[in-house]
Design a protein around this motif. Structure first.
Motif, PDB file in Angstrom:
ATOM      1  N   LYS A  69       0.846  -1.185   0.000  1.00 52.47           N
ATOM      2  CA  LYS A  69       0.000   0.000   0.000  1.00 52.47           C
ATOM      3  C   LYS A  69       0.888   1.242   0.000  1.00 52.47           C
ATOM      4  O   LYS A  69       1.645   1.468   0.942  1.00 52.47           O
ATOM      5  N   LEU A  70       0.794   2.040  -1.067  1.00 51.22           N
ATOM      6  CA  LEU A  70       1.586   3.256  -1.189  1.00 51.22           C
ATOM      7  C   LEU A  70       0.653   4.456  -1.204  1.00 51.22           C
ATOM      8  O   LEU A  70      -0.196   4.576  -2.091  1.00 51.22           O
ATOM      9  N   THR A  71       0.809   5.330  -0.225  1.00 46.80           N
ATOM     10  CA  THR A  71      -0.032   6.523  -0.108  1.00 46.80           C
ATOM     11  C   THR A  71       0.859   7.748   0.050  1.00 46.80           C
ATOM     12  O   THR A  71       1.749   7.764   0.906  1.00 46.80           O
ATOM     13  N   ASP A  72       0.619   8.777  -0.776  1.00 44.99           N
ATOM     14  CA  ASP A  72       1.457   9.985  -0.738  1.00 44.99           C
ATOM     15  C   ASP A  72       2.928   9.618  -0.882  1.00 44.99           C
ATOM     16  O   ASP A  72       3.776   9.987  -0.068  1.00 44.99           O
ATOM     17  N   VAL A  73       3.231   8.869  -1.934  1.00 39.71           N
ATOM     18  CA  VAL A  73       4.600   8.442  -2.217  1.00 39.71           C
ATOM     19  C   VAL A  73       5.087   9.156  -3.479  1.00 39.71           C
ATOM     20  O   VAL A  73       4.368   9.225  -4.481  1.00 39.71           O
ATOM     21  N   VAL A  74       6.304   9.690  -3.422  1.00 41.06           N
ATOM     22  CA  VAL A  74       6.897  10.396  -4.561  1.00 41.06           C
ATOM     23  C   VAL A  74       8.190   9.685  -4.956  1.00 41.06           C
ATOM     24  O   VAL A  74       9.065   9.455  -4.116  1.00 41.06           O
ATOM     25  N   CYS A  75       8.299   9.347  -6.239  1.00 40.17           N
ATOM     26  CA  CYS A  75       9.532   8.798  -6.801  1.00 40.17           C
ATOM     27  C   CYS A  75      10.004   9.773  -7.869  1.00 40.17           C
ATOM     28  O   CYS A  75       9.272  10.045  -8.825  1.00 40.17           O
ATOM     29  N   GLN A  76      11.200  10.306  -7.711  1.00 40.64           N
ATOM     30  CA  GLN A  76      11.674  11.290  -8.679  1.00 40.64           C
ATOM     31  C   GLN A  76      13.137  11.018  -9.049  1.00 40.64           C
ATOM     32  O   GLN A  76      13.957  10.684  -8.208  1.00 40.64           O
ATOM     33  N   ARG A  77      13.377  11.122 -10.361  1.00 39.22           N
ATOM     34  CA  ARG A  77      14.721  10.918 -10.926  1.00 39.22           C
ATOM     35  C   ARG A  77      15.329   9.604 -10.435  1.00 39.22           C
ATOM     36  O   ARG A  77      16.509   9.542 -10.096  1.00 39.22           O
ATOM     37  N   SER A  78      14.532   8.569 -10.412  1.00 36.61           N
ATOM     38  CA  SER A  78      14.997   7.290  -9.883  1.00 36.61           C
ATOM     39  C   SER A  78      14.941   6.199 -10.947  1.00 36.61           C
ATOM     40  O   SER A  78      14.094   6.215 -11.832  1.00 36.61           O
ATOM     41  N   LYS A  79      15.856   5.237 -10.818  1.00 40.59           N
ATOM     42  CA  LYS A  79      15.901   4.093 -11.722  1.00 40.59           C
ATOM     43  C   LYS A  79      15.037   2.986 -11.134  1.00 40.59           C
ATOM     44  O   LYS A  79      15.300   2.503 -10.026  1.00 40.59           O
ATOM     45  N   MET A  80      14.008   2.574 -11.876  1.00 43.64           N
ATOM     46  CA  MET A  80      13.053   1.585 -11.379  1.00 43.64           C
ATOM     47  C   MET A  80      12.877   0.465 -12.399  1.00 43.64           C
ATOM     48  O   MET A  80      11.806  -0.112 -12.546  1.00 43.64           O
ATOM     49  N   THR A  81      13.949   0.133 -13.100  1.00 34.28           N
ATOM     50  CA  THR A  81      13.884  -0.889 -14.137  1.00 34.28           C
ATOM     51  C   THR A  81      13.639  -2.272 -13.522  1.00 34.28           C
ATOM     52  O   THR A  81      14.188  -2.612 -12.479  1.00 34.28           O
ATOM     53  N   GLU A  82      12.787  -3.036 -14.184  1.00 33.21           N
ATOM     54  CA  GLU A  82      12.431  -4.389 -13.753  1.00 33.21           C
ATOM     55  C   GLU A  82      11.858  -4.430 -12.331  1.00 33.21           C
ATOM     56  O   GLU A  82      11.911  -5.458 -11.663  1.00 33.21           O
ATOM     57  N   LEU A  83      11.311  -3.309 -11.900  1.00 31.91           N
ATOM     58  CA  LEU A  83      10.615  -3.259 -10.616  1.00 31.91           C
ATOM     59  C   LEU A  83       9.316  -4.052 -10.711  1.00 31.91           C
ATOM     60  O   LEU A  83       8.646  -4.030 -11.732  1.00 31.91           O
ATOM     61  N   ASN A  84       8.971  -4.751  -9.639  1.00 29.30           N
ATOM     62  CA  ASN A  84       7.704  -5.483  -9.579  1.00 29.30           C
ATOM     63  C   ASN A  84       6.774  -4.811  -8.581  1.00 29.30           C
ATOM     64  O   ASN A  84       7.131  -4.643  -7.408  1.00 29.30           O
ATOM     65  N   CYS A  85       5.614  -4.422  -9.061  1.00 34.16           N
ATOM     66  CA  CYS A  85       4.605  -3.787  -8.204  1.00 34.16           C
ATOM     67  C   CYS A  85       3.257  -4.430  -8.535  1.00 34.16           C
ATOM     68  O   CYS A  85       2.389  -3.822  -9.142  1.00 34.16           O
ATOM     69  N   LEU A  86       3.105  -5.678  -8.125  1.00 33.65           N
ATOM     70  CA  LEU A  86       1.932  -6.481  -8.482  1.00 33.65           C
ATOM     71  C   LEU A  86       0.905  -6.466  -7.358  1.00 33.65           C
ATOM     72  O   LEU A  86       1.260  -6.547  -6.171  1.00 33.65           O
ATOM     73  N   ASP A  87      -0.355  -6.339  -7.769  1.00 33.47           N
ATOM     74  CA  ASP A  87      -1.473  -6.420  -6.826  1.00 33.47           C
ATOM     75  C   ASP A  87      -1.299  -5.458  -5.653  1.00 33.47           C
ATOM     76  O   ASP A  87      -1.515  -5.799  -4.493  1.00 33.47           O
ATOM     77  N   SER A  88      -0.873  -4.239  -5.970  1.00 32.00           N
ATOM     78  CA  SER A  88      -0.637  -3.215  -4.955  1.00 32.00           C
ATOM     79  C   SER A  88      -1.662  -2.092  -5.067  1.00 32.00           C
ATOM     80  O   SER A  88      -2.392  -1.994  -6.058  1.00 32.00           O
ATOM     81  N   THR A  89      -1.697  -1.240  -4.055  1.00 31.41           N
ATOM     82  CA  THR A  89      -2.631  -0.121  -4.024  1.00 31.41           C
ATOM     83  C   THR A  89      -1.848   1.180  -4.041  1.00 31.41           C
ATOM     84  O   THR A  89      -1.023   1.429  -3.140  1.00 31.41           O
ATOM     85  N   LEU A  90      -2.091   2.009  -5.061  1.00 31.25           N
ATOM     86  CA  LEU A  90      -1.406   3.286  -5.204  1.00 31.25           C
ATOM     87  C   LEU A  90      -2.408   4.423  -5.017  1.00 31.25           C
ATOM     88  O   LEU A  90      -3.420   4.489  -5.720  1.00 31.25           O
TER      89      LEU A  90
END
Length: 209
Positions: free
Chosen positions: A125-146
């Motif tokens: 569960k991600l709430t009020d989350v900021v990702c900036q200028r970041s490398k997120m290659t091959e990241l897995n975010c399955l069955d999550s709540t944004l």
């Protein structure tokens, strides 16, 4: 979005002191330039704390809790942090390659100039989350709540968001050649023209001239 509440004065401390602290809690301390490897810890809590230049490798920390914490230039590689809770926490120039953050709760968390390649955010569960200028290659975010999540100028190539709604998420400033998500997952997501053309090809067989 609120910044971590860090006191002006912090006492220096060692990471493993948390195992000797009451309730496994370290508060209002600063941790610097340590390497922690192959540890298995349970119920670790940091409150109003800074971690600078810390290296954690192949560690398993069950029920980790970070509240009002700042991590700068830290390396957390191939760690198992499943079931953790992060509240008002910032990661600055940190490396979390291959780390497991499954079934986590993240609220008011910022990742800036971080490497999150191969990181797992499944059932999180991600709430009020900021990702900036970041490398997120091959990241897995399955069955999550944004909820109220921002991704700004991030590399999302080969990231997998299957079974995660991207409604109201703006990916238009991010880069990817391949991104895994269903047509239903993408409903309400903001894309730039190149990204829209990619998904039109994927789902509708449409190729722009």
């Amino acid at each position: 979005m609120n910044d971590p509440k860090i006191p002006a004065t912090l006492d220096p401390q060692r990471f493993m002191a948390v195992t000797r602290a009451e309730d496994n809690l370290l508060a209002q301390v600063k941790l610097q330039q340590e390497t922690i490897t192959d540890q298995s810890l349970d119920r670790v809590m940091f409150d109003q704390t800074t971690l600078t230049g810390m290296t954690l490798m192949a560690d398993t920390i069950s029920r980790l809790e970070l509240t009002d914490v700042v991590l700068k230039n830290c390396t957390l590689v191939n760690c198992d942090l499943a079931g953790a809770s992060f509240f008002r926490t910032t990661f600055q120039n940190c490396k979390l390659v291959g780390t497991t953050l499954d079934r986590n709760i993240l609220k008011e968390v910022t990742f800036t100039d971080c490497d999150l390649s191969l990181t797992n955010f499944n059932e999180t569960k991600l709430t009020d989350v900021v990702c900036q200028r970041s490398k997120m290659t091959e990241l897995n975010c399955l069955d999550s709540t944004l909820k109220k999540v921002q991704m700004v100028d991030c590399d999302l190539n080969e990231a997998d968001f299957s079974d995660t709604s991207l409604n109201k998420l703006d990916l238009s400033t991010c880069q990817f050649d391949t991104l895994r998500a269903t047509e239903f997952d993408l409903h309400g997501c903001r894309l730039n023209e190149t990204q829209a053309a990619y998904f039109a090809s994927q789902f509708l067989g449409i190729h722009l001239a």
